[in-house]
Design an enzyme around this catalytic site. Structure first.
Site, PDB file in Angstrom:
ATOM      1  N   TYR A  30       0.849  -1.206   0.000  1.00 50.19           N
ATOM      2  CA  TYR A  30       0.000   0.000   0.000  1.00 50.19           C
ATOM      3  C   TYR A  30       0.874   1.242   0.000  1.00 50.19           C
ATOM      4  O   TYR A  30       0.591   2.202  -0.710  1.00 50.19           O
ATOM      5  CB  TYR A  30      -0.939   0.013   1.213  1.00 50.19           C
ATOM      6  CG  TYR A  30      -1.968   1.120   1.085  1.00 50.19           C
ATOM      7  CD1 TYR A  30      -3.172   0.892   0.425  1.00 50.19           C
ATOM      8  CD2 TYR A  30      -1.705   2.405   1.570  1.00 50.19           C
ATOM      9  CE1 TYR A  30      -4.088   1.910   0.247  1.00 50.19           C
ATOM     10  CE2 TYR A  30      -2.620   3.433   1.394  1.00 50.19           C
ATOM     11  CZ  TYR A  30      -3.810   3.177   0.744  1.00 50.19           C
ATOM     12  OH  TYR A  30      -4.712   4.185   0.561  1.00 50.19           O
ATOM     13  N   PHE A  40      -6.593  22.581 -24.178  1.00 49.57           N
ATOM     14  CA  PHE A  40      -6.871  21.153 -24.290  1.00 49.57           C
ATOM     15  C   PHE A  40      -8.102  20.888 -23.429  1.00 49.57           C
ATOM     16  O   PHE A  40      -8.276  21.484 -22.376  1.00 49.57           O
ATOM     17  CB  PHE A  40      -5.695  20.260 -23.882  1.00 49.57           C
ATOM     18  CG  PHE A  40      -6.024  18.825 -24.175  1.00 49.57           C
ATOM     19  CD1 PHE A  40      -6.062  18.383 -25.496  1.00 49.57           C
ATOM     20  CD2 PHE A  40      -6.405  17.958 -23.176  1.00 49.57           C
ATOM     21  CE1 PHE A  40      -6.468  17.087 -25.798  1.00 49.57           C
ATOM     22  CE2 PHE A  40      -6.811  16.653 -23.470  1.00 49.57           C
ATOM     23  CZ  PHE A  40      -6.836  16.214 -24.783  1.00 49.57           C
ATOM     24  N   THR A  41      -8.946  19.968 -23.908  1.00 47.96           N
ATOM     25  CA  THR A  41     -10.272  19.759 -23.309  1.00 47.96           C
ATOM     26  C   THR A  41     -10.243  19.543 -21.794  1.00 47.96           C
ATOM     27  O   THR A  41     -10.875  20.300 -21.052  1.00 47.96           O
ATOM     28  CB  THR A  41     -10.954  18.559 -23.987  1.00 47.96           C
ATOM     29  OG1 THR A  41     -10.055  17.448 -23.955  1.00 47.96           O
ATOM     30  CG2 THR A  41     -11.299  18.867 -25.448  1.00 47.96           C
ATOM     31  N   ASP A  88       2.748  21.084 -19.895  1.00 45.21           N
ATOM     32  CA  ASP A  88       2.025  19.844 -20.173  1.00 45.21           C
ATOM     33  C   ASP A  88       2.987  18.976 -20.976  1.00 45.21           C
ATOM     34  O   ASP A  88       3.172  19.170 -22.178  1.00 45.21           O
ATOM     35  CB  ASP A  88       0.727  20.111 -20.953  1.00 45.21           C
ATOM     36  CG  ASP A  88      -0.038  18.812 -21.218  1.00 45.21           C
ATOM     37  OD1 ASP A  88       0.575  17.725 -21.141  1.00 45.21           O
ATOM     38  OD2 ASP A  88      -1.252  18.883 -21.505  1.00 45.21           O
ATOM     39  N   LYS A 146       0.777   8.490 -23.352  1.00 51.03           N
ATOM     40  CA  LYS A 146       1.255   8.850 -24.695  1.00 51.03           C
ATOM     41  C   LYS A 146       2.758   8.545 -24.790  1.00 51.03           C
ATOM     42  O   LYS A 146       3.138   7.402 -24.949  1.00 51.03           O
ATOM     43  CB  LYS A 146       0.961  10.330 -24.974  1.00 51.03           C
ATOM     44  CG  LYS A 146      -0.515  10.618 -25.279  1.00 51.03           C
ATOM     45  CD  LYS A 146      -1.355  10.690 -24.043  1.00 51.03           C
ATOM     46  CE  LYS A 146      -2.696  11.340 -24.265  1.00 51.03           C
ATOM     47  NZ  LYS A 146      -3.543  11.275 -23.064  1.00 51.03           N
ATOM     48  N   ARG A 180     -12.028  16.759 -33.910  1.00 49.21           N
ATOM     49  CA  ARG A 180     -11.367  17.807 -33.128  1.00 49.21           C
ATOM     50  C   ARG A 180     -11.791  19.145 -33.737  1.00 49.21           C
ATOM     51  O   ARG A 180     -11.043  19.821 -34.400  1.00 49.21           O
ATOM     52  CB  ARG A 180      -9.836  17.657 -33.190  1.00 49.21           C
ATOM     53  CG  ARG A 180      -9.306  16.357 -32.617  1.00 49.21           C
ATOM     54  CD  ARG A 180      -9.098  16.338 -31.113  1.00 49.21           C
ATOM     55  NE  ARG A 180     -10.288  16.192 -30.314  1.00 49.21           N
ATOM     56  CZ  ARG A 180     -10.270  16.032 -28.993  1.00 49.21           C
ATOM     57  NH1 ARG A 180      -9.151  15.997 -28.326  1.00 49.21           N
ATOM     58  NH2 ARG A 180     -11.387  15.928 -28.322  1.00 49.21           N
ATOM     59  N   PHE A 193     -17.972  15.897 -26.286  1.00 50.94           N
ATOM     60  CA  PHE A 193     -17.594  15.105 -27.462  1.00 50.94           C
ATOM     61  C   PHE A 193     -17.560  13.606 -27.192  1.00 50.94           C
ATOM     62  O   PHE A 193     -17.762  12.807 -28.090  1.00 50.94           O
ATOM     63  CB  PHE A 193     -16.228  15.578 -27.988  1.00 50.94           C
ATOM     64  CG  PHE A 193     -15.179  15.610 -26.912  1.00 50.94           C
ATOM     65  CD1 PHE A 193     -14.415  14.506 -26.647  1.00 50.94           C
ATOM     66  CD2 PHE A 193     -15.009  16.755 -26.133  1.00 50.94           C
ATOM     67  CE1 PHE A 193     -13.477  14.535 -25.625  1.00 50.94           C
ATOM     68  CE2 PHE A 193     -14.061  16.790 -25.119  1.00 50.94           C
ATOM     69  CZ  PHE A 193     -13.305  15.674 -24.854  1.00 50.94           C
TER      70      PHE A 193
HETATM   71  C1  P71 Z   1      -5.882  12.222 -26.687  1.00 55.51           C
HETATM   72  C2  P71 Z   1      -6.007  12.335 -25.222  1.00 55.51           C
HETATM   73  C3  P71 Z   1      -7.076  11.561 -24.506  1.00 55.51           C
HETATM   74  C4  P71 Z   1      -8.314  12.352 -24.644  1.00 55.51           C
HETATM   75  C5  P71 Z   1      -8.660  13.249 -23.657  1.00 55.51           C
HETATM   76  C6  P71 Z   1      -9.750  14.056 -23.821  1.00 55.51           C
HETATM   77  C7  P71 Z   1     -10.480  13.986 -24.996  1.00 55.51           C
HETATM   78  C8  P71 Z   1     -10.160  13.065 -25.959  1.00 55.51           C
HETATM   79  C9  P71 Z   1      -9.070  12.248 -25.784  1.00 55.51           C
HETATM   80  C10 P71 Z   1      -5.100  13.559 -23.366  1.00 55.51           C
HETATM   81  C11 P71 Z   1      -4.307  14.645 -22.920  1.00 55.51           C
HETATM   82  C12 P71 Z   1      -3.496  15.396 -23.836  1.00 55.51           C
HETATM   83  C13 P71 Z   1      -2.790  16.495 -23.390  1.00 55.51           C
HETATM   84  C14 P71 Z   1      -1.966  17.312 -24.312  1.00 55.51           C
HETATM   85  C15 P71 Z   1      -3.615  16.151 -21.186  1.00 55.51           C
HETATM   86  C16 P71 Z   1      -4.337  15.045 -21.572  1.00 55.51           C
HETATM   87  C17 P71 Z   1      -5.144  14.324 -20.559  1.00 55.51           C
HETATM   88  N1  P71 Z   1      -5.218  13.246 -24.647  1.00 55.51           N
HETATM   89  N2  P71 Z   1      -2.873  16.857 -22.082  1.00 55.51           N
HETATM   90  O1  P71 Z   1      -5.137  13.023 -27.272  1.00 55.51           O
HETATM   91  O2  P71 Z   1      -3.412  15.057 -25.125  1.00 55.51           O
HETATM   92  O3  P71 Z   1      -4.533  13.143 -20.227  1.00 55.51           O
HETATM   93  O4  P71 Z   1      -6.185  11.420 -20.984  1.00 55.51           O
HETATM   94  O5  P71 Z   1      -4.319  10.848 -19.421  1.00 55.51           O
HETATM   95  O6  P71 Z   1      -6.217  12.212 -18.629  1.00 55.51           O
HETATM   96  O7  P71 Z   1      -6.490  11.323 -27.259  1.00 55.51           O
HETATM   97  P1  P71 Z   1      -5.377  11.847 -19.806  1.00 55.51           P
END
Ligand code: P71
Length: 439
Positions: A54, A106-107, A197, A240, A364, A431
């Site tokens: 833990y 970013f979303t 980021d 990523k 997008r 989305f």
């Molecule tokens: C991508 C994603 C995943 C995603 C998230 C939201 C809508 C659609 C797809 C996530 C990112 C990202 C950047 C620059 C933070 C996050 C969040 N991307 N910054 O591209 O690209 O990370 O998904 O691990 O929570 O498909 P998280």
């Protein structure tokens, strides 16, 4: 493989939203590069060495050492994925009424800033909003926009500057080292923090090596360290660059903020040495960092995206230029000029590509951009894009060729394509779950 009739039914049942398809109905999945990477033998071997205590797991200390070595921050707070880290830093640093400038939204990042009471302000250079501009660093911040904001609202009301590297919504576009230095210099004068980021910072480092002469002979790892040195903290989605299926972290230098983050993480994610992850996940991410910064790996990864982009360009498909790091972005406004933005051109194109070939991509554009929090109106982004995102170490050149042919087939019948109408819309990050019908 499925038939066209089958896919017509599947996408209608999914409300013409590729997020609502079942993965078994997808032939080549280019929805995202997030968590869809293939882990190496070395990472899988690490999974077997999970220390599932833990508290104080060995794997935490390994990850902490790797983050210190490659990213250079002092302190590590693991989180279940990137948005967990965004949540923590937003809650700690943003006061209601604050402004948070950044290089394009970013979303999830913007939503966490808004939920903390902040207002996101886009200070990216204008070129980033132009899909045809060939500027080599379309991720750069516009220092005039940033200093005007600081003058207008006062440095006290700027929580921090978010610097994304690369910029996802602009087409996977990099920021230059010079711009990172300039942002650091400007913000330091006002006592404003910089939060990187770092989700795709390794890909960004590769572009710096290619395009900024000073770095032509540096390694990606060296460039990454220097990039991070111009920030106070980073949020990270390990799903990523870091080649894992789940995981993320917040890394930072300031002792006081670290203590707050380490305290808050136990409320939302889990103890400060696991942050919502299993020990084995921490180990896979620790090993992933070392693989991800290898120049050969990153060259092959970005080279694959470039291969598809060049092929699409050669047959006249409108895509965002320069070709980005993690994806090809089709320019839906030029692909389907007959559709108005409220007929959802990018959403429509993603659905058509699926029907044509079983390939899954992501909208997008206006759907992703959501609504203005004050007026409730749709945001109308300049960019209306469909992202063909490449998972790392998953697909072959043959898959890439199938993708190109599928895009060409839709392009050949583009005049017949009709738009969509929105019939259901959820409140947050719409989305993911919005539903549509064909016009
Ligand atoms: C991508 C994603 C995943 C995603 C998230 C939201 C809508 C659609 C797809 C996530 C990112 C990202 C950047 C620059 C933070 C996050 C969040 N991307 N910054 O591209 O690209 O990370 O998904 O691990 O929570 O498909 P998280």
């Amino acid at each position: 493989m499925t038939t066209r009739e089958y896919r017509e039914r599947a996408i209608a049942e999914a409300g013409y939203n590729t997020f609502l398809l079942r993965s078994r109905d997808v032939y080549i999945d280019l929805l995202t590069d997030s968590g869809t990477n293939a882990m190496s033998d070395n990472q899988w071997a690490g999974m077997m060495l999970g220390d599932e205590a833990y508290a104080g797991s060995e794997n935490f200390y390994h990850l902490e050492a790797q983050v210190q070595k490659y990213y250079g921050y002092k302190h590590l707070v693991p989180t279940h994925q990137g948005r967990g880290a965004e949540h923590l830093i937003s809650q700690i640093l943003i006061k209601p009424g604050d402004f948070v400038p950044g290089n394009m939204y970013f979303t999830t990042t913007r939503l966490h800033q808004e939920l903390a009471g902040g207002t996101f302000v886009d200070v990216i250079i204008d070129e980033a909003h132009d899909p045809e501009s060939l500027f080599p660093f379309k991720g750069n911040l516009d220092l005039n926009k940033l200093s005007h904001l600081i003058d207008r609202v006062g440095a006290q009301r700027v929580s921090y500057v978010t610097v994304a590297a690369t910029v996802n919504m602009a087409g996977g576009q990099p920021i230059s080292m010079q711009n990172l230095r300039d942002v650091r210099e400007l913000t330091a004068r006002h006592g404003i923090r910089v939060v990187l980021d770092a989700t795709r910072a390794i890909e960004n480092a590769w572009f710096i090596k290619q395009r900024e002469p000073e770095f032509a002979t540096s390694s990606v790892a060296e460039i990454l360290r220097e990039m991070c040195s111009y920030s106070d903290a980073c949020t990270m989605s390990g799903k990523k660059d870091l080649l894992v299926n789940i995981g993320g972290f917040l890394a930072l230098n300031d002792q006081e903020i670290f203590e707050e983050a380490r305290n808050l993480v136990v409320v939302y994610e889990g103890l400060h040495t696991y942050g919502g992850l299993a020990g084995r996940d921490l180990e896979a991410m620790a090993r992933g960092i070392e693989e991800a910064v290898q120049d050969d790996h990153i060259e092959a990864r970005i080279g694959q995206v470039e291969y598809v982009g060049e092929r699409l360009l050669s047959i006249g498909i409108p895509i965002v230029l320069p070709i980005g790091g993690h994806a090809i972005f089709l320019d839906a406004k030029r692909f389907l000029p007959q559709l108005k933005q409220l007929e959802f051109p990018a959403q429509t194109l993603a659905a058509e590509l699926y029907v044509e070939s079983g390939i899954r991509t992501m909208e997008r554009g206006i759907v992703s951009a959501g609504r203005n929090t004050e007026t409730g109106e749709h945001n109308f982004p300049k960019l209306e894009l469909v992202r063909l995102t490449f998972p790392r170490r998953v697909y072959t050149q043959a898959h890439c060729d199938v993708v190109t042919e599928a895009v060409e087939a839709v392009y050949d019948r583009r005049q017949e394509v009709r738009g969509l109408e929105m019939v259901y819309e959820p409140k947050y990050l719409r989305f993911f779950q919005t539903r549509f019908e064909r016009l």
